[in-house]
Motif scaffolding. Structure first.
Motif, short mmCIF file in Angstrom:
data_model
loop_
_atom_site.label_atom_id
_atom_site.label_comp_id
_atom_site.label_asym_id
_atom_site.label_seq_id
_atom_site.Cartn_x
_atom_site.Cartn_y
_atom_site.Cartn_z
N UNK A 1 1.28 -1.23 0.23
CA UNK A 1 -0.26 -0.25 0.17
C UNK A 1 0.66 1.71 -0.22
N UNK A 2 1.81 1.48 0.77
CA UNK A 2 3.08 2.16 0.57
C UNK A 2 3.33 2.34 -0.70
N UNK A 3 3.90 1.30 -1.80
CA UNK A 3 4.05 1.39 -2.88
C UNK A 3 3.24 1.96 -3.56
N UNK A 4 2.38 1.83 -3.57
CA UNK A 4 1.43 2.38 -4.34
C UNK A 4 0.90 3.96 -3.88
N UNK A 5 1.51 4.44 -2.96
CA UNK A 5 0.94 6.09 -2.78
C UNK A 5 -0.80 6.38 -2.08
N UNK A 6 -0.83 4.45 -1.32
CA UNK A 6 -1.98 4.80 -0.71
C UNK A 6 -2.57 5.46 0.10
N UNK A 7 -2.83 6.36 1.01
CA UNK A 7 -3.37 7.46 2.47
C UNK A 7 -2.39 8.16 2.08
N UNK A 8 -1.28 8.79 0.93
CA UNK A 8 -0.08 9.15 1.36
C UNK A 8 1.19 8.05 0.64
N UNK A 9 1.21 7.04 0.95
CA UNK A 9 2.02 6.43 0.99
C UNK A 9 3.05 6.28 2.16
N UNK A 10 4.11 5.74 2.06
CA UNK A 10 5.69 5.91 2.98
C UNK A 10 6.60 5.12 2.53
N UNK A 11 7.69 4.96 3.52
CA UNK A 11 9.33 4.51 2.82
C UNK A 11 9.18 3.39 2.84
N UNK A 12 8.31 2.22 1.99
CA UNK A 12 8.20 1.35 2.01
C UNK A 12 9.68 0.66 1.07
N UNK A 13 10.36 1.45 0.22
CA UNK A 13 11.25 0.69 -0.13
C UNK A 13 13.23 1.23 0.28
N UNK A 14 13.11 2.62 1.35
CA UNK A 14 14.35 2.16 2.36
C UNK A 14 14.11 1.56 3.33
N UNK A 15 12.58 1.26 3.85
CA UNK A 15 12.33 0.30 4.87
C UNK A 15 12.80 -1.15 4.58
N UNK A 16 12.59 -1.84 3.66
CA UNK A 16 12.50 -3.34 2.96
C UNK A 16 14.34 -3.08 3.01
N UNK A 17 14.92 -2.56 2.04
CA UNK A 17 15.81 -1.91 2.00
C UNK A 17 16.93 -2.50 2.66
N UNK A 18 16.85 -2.08 4.24
CA UNK A 18 17.35 -1.75 5.22
C UNK A 18 17.46 -3.28 6.01
N UNK A 19 16.46 -3.95 5.67
CA UNK A 19 15.92 -4.84 7.01
C UNK A 19 16.40 -5.91 5.49
N UNK A 20 16.74 -5.64 4.39
CA UNK A 20 17.14 -7.19 3.97
C UNK A 20 18.40 -6.90 4.26
N UNK A 21 19.15 -5.75 4.57
CA UNK A 21 21.07 -5.56 4.29
C UNK A 21 21.62 -5.84 5.54
#
Length: 521
Positions: A481-501
């Motif tokens: 939903x963040x990636x689609x910009x729903x309700x303003x979206x959110x930092x999905x890319x940065x969150x998942x990138x940090x999590x994987x790293x």
């Protein structure tokens, strides 16, 4: 005061001398032909020549300038050995007093500092920068001679004055040191790097083998004897990404000056060549494309993606030539190739009897031996038949177990107190404008650290260390939903990138990492 006559003819000297010669010849000829009138003509010619020569009486007042003596005192770390600094300080004081007693001498003193190195040539060049060479009287260097940049030649520095070197130390000193010849600054994880070094014994005739210990990040990994005075090349393995500290330590000898230089320290940055990620998707959903896009957009990631759509025992009614799907190579991936991957991701994986108890047991051992597992769960996580938490050979490494029915209450993901300090979720941008998620998978946390909370304060994102490996559990499948910009979206890319790293143990995302920076005054 000094007075003197000077001439500065208007004409060039060659022309002036030629005119003077002609005038004098004419005057001499006139004296011979008509002595009475020739005397006056000669006097007039001499006056004319004097006026052309522009005679002047100059008075000069000169003030003698003092000679300049430069004293360079080596105050580096090597001067602290065997009371060398005391000897050097006493010599500098005695020299200064003697120069002052001579009078009309300007003394300029400079201390050359340095913990690991002494740049004497640079200090000498700076000391001479504003010294007129005509006033330079002498240069005195008080040092033990251990410098890394010997001064340039006298001609290059414009030195036309005597230079004196006073060496501190004793004539019978012995010392052993490890000299690094070549060492790389960067290396590839799980690939050895070559380091060339040499053991030098000063003041002894020893050429026999010397015991050398190789340490990697503070742990002894090898011990071997090497000859003195010969270049030796060794291979050191870089097991983890980030800064790797390699130490080469030679055995000490009795009576040596210091043991500090018996070992050398090398800092090498280990980087991953390629990051191999295995993504296994189960229940098709909108978030599957989000994971794939993020991982595929990183040029340093090699992604292998499979989607399991049907049970293993289910037979297809269509002929094989009409099928576009391929069989899932479960044995090859999880029994043979799994250690080759850096991260294993289960995205809404639904148990369909494709993976057996043996496969899940191998996954758990993979994590315990240093691998990384990330589970992005959905409603299937609560189902006792399809949940990964129901697989006993895997469930014991998971930080939480499902509890209750899926919560469909909208909520805004919140970073809790622990998450505010953790590098995975710390400083994520736009926290006040994040959009809502619409589903949470309730669970009971058993271990690890909860970084984000969902509806009702339930754990949303949990990370944990299991033996040598790491596990992360995301208790919602609505990050898309963040990636689609729903309700303003959110930092999905940065969150998942940090999590994987973080799962891949990247040093910059270590929550307990300490960085020390030294600075000399």
């Amino acid at each position: 005061m000094l007075s003197q006559f000077s001439f500065s003819p208007t004409l060039p000297l060659s022309v002036y001398y030629a005119i003077a010669a002609i005038v004098l010849l004419i005057a001499l000829y006139g004296l011979i032909r008509a002595p009475r009138g020739g005397i006056f003509r000669t006097i007039a010619a001499l006056c004319l020549l004097g006026l052309i020569g522009k005679p002047a009486l100059r008075s000069e007042e000169k003030t003698p300038l003092p000679d300049i003596a430069i004293i360079l005192t080596d105050d580096s770390a090597s001067q602290q050995l065997d009371q060398r600094n005391t000897v050097t300080k006493t010599a500098a004081e005695t020299l200064t007093k003697r120069l002052e007693a001579l009078g009309n001498i300007e003394i300029r003193q400079t201390e050359v500092t340095g913990f690991d190195e002494t740049k004497l040539g640079e200090a000498l060049a700076l000391s001479l920068a504003d010294v007129p060479r005509s006033q330079l009287g002498a240069i005195f260097i008080l040092s033990d001679g251990q410098v890394i940049d010997p001064p340039a030649s006298a001609a290059a520095l414009g030195i036309n004055a005597p230079t004196h070197l006073l060496l501190s130390g004793r004539t019978n000193e012995i010392d052993r040191r490890v000299e690094i010849i070549t060492a790389p600054r960067f290396g590839i994880v799980n690939e050895p790097v070559e380091i060339t070094f040499k053991i030098n014994d000063v003041g002894t005739n020893n050429t026999g083998p010397v015991a050398v210990t190789l340490r990697l990040n503070g742990e002894d990994v090898a011990r071997q004897a090497f000859p003195v005075g010969e270049e030796v090349t060794i291979n050191a393995a870089l097991d983890t990404p980030g800064e790797t500290i390699i130490e080469i330590k030679a055995a000490t000898i009795e009576g040596e000056l210091t043991t500090r230089n018996n070992h050398a320290v090398i800092q090498i940055s280990a980087i991953r060549d390629r990051l191999r990620v295995l993504l296994v998707s189960g229940e098709p959903h909108a978030g599957e494309r989000v994971w794939r896009n993020i991982l595929k957009s990183d040029p340093a990631v090699d992604l292998v993606h499979f989607t399991i759509l049907k049970p293993y025992e289910k037979q297809s009614v269509a002929p094989s030539r009409d099928l576009n799907l391929i069989a899932f190579p479960h044995d090859q991936l999880f029994l043979e190739k799994l250690p080759e991957f850096d991260v294993l991701i289960f995205d809404r994986y639904t148990y369909r009897s494709v993976l057996s108890r043996t496969h899940f047991d191998r996954i758990a051992k993979y994590v315990e031996n240093g691998g990384a597992l990330l589970i992005a769960s959905g409603p299937e996580f609560n189902d006792p038949k399809t949940s990964l938490a129901a697989q006993r050979t895997l469930a014991y490494i998971l930080p939480a177990t499902p509890m209750g029915r899926t919560n469909e209450e909208p909520f805004i993901p919140l970073i809790n107190d622990q998450g505010a300090r953790h590098p995975v979720t710390r400083d994520l941008q736009g926290r006040d404008d994040w959009g809502r998620w619409l589903r949470t998978i309730p669970s009971r946390q058993r271990s690890g650290t909860s970084l984000m909370d969902g509806a009702g304060g339930a754990p949303l994102l949990i990370v944990d260390r299991v033996e040598q490996g790491r596990v992360a559990l995301l208790q919602s499948d609505h990050v898309w939903l963040w990636a689609r910009g729903f309700d303003g979206g959110g930092p999905h890319r940065e969150l998942l990138r940090r999590l994987v790293h973080w799962l891949m143990k990247e040093p910059e995302l270590e929550e307990e990492a300490l960085e020390l920076t030294g600075r000399s005054n």
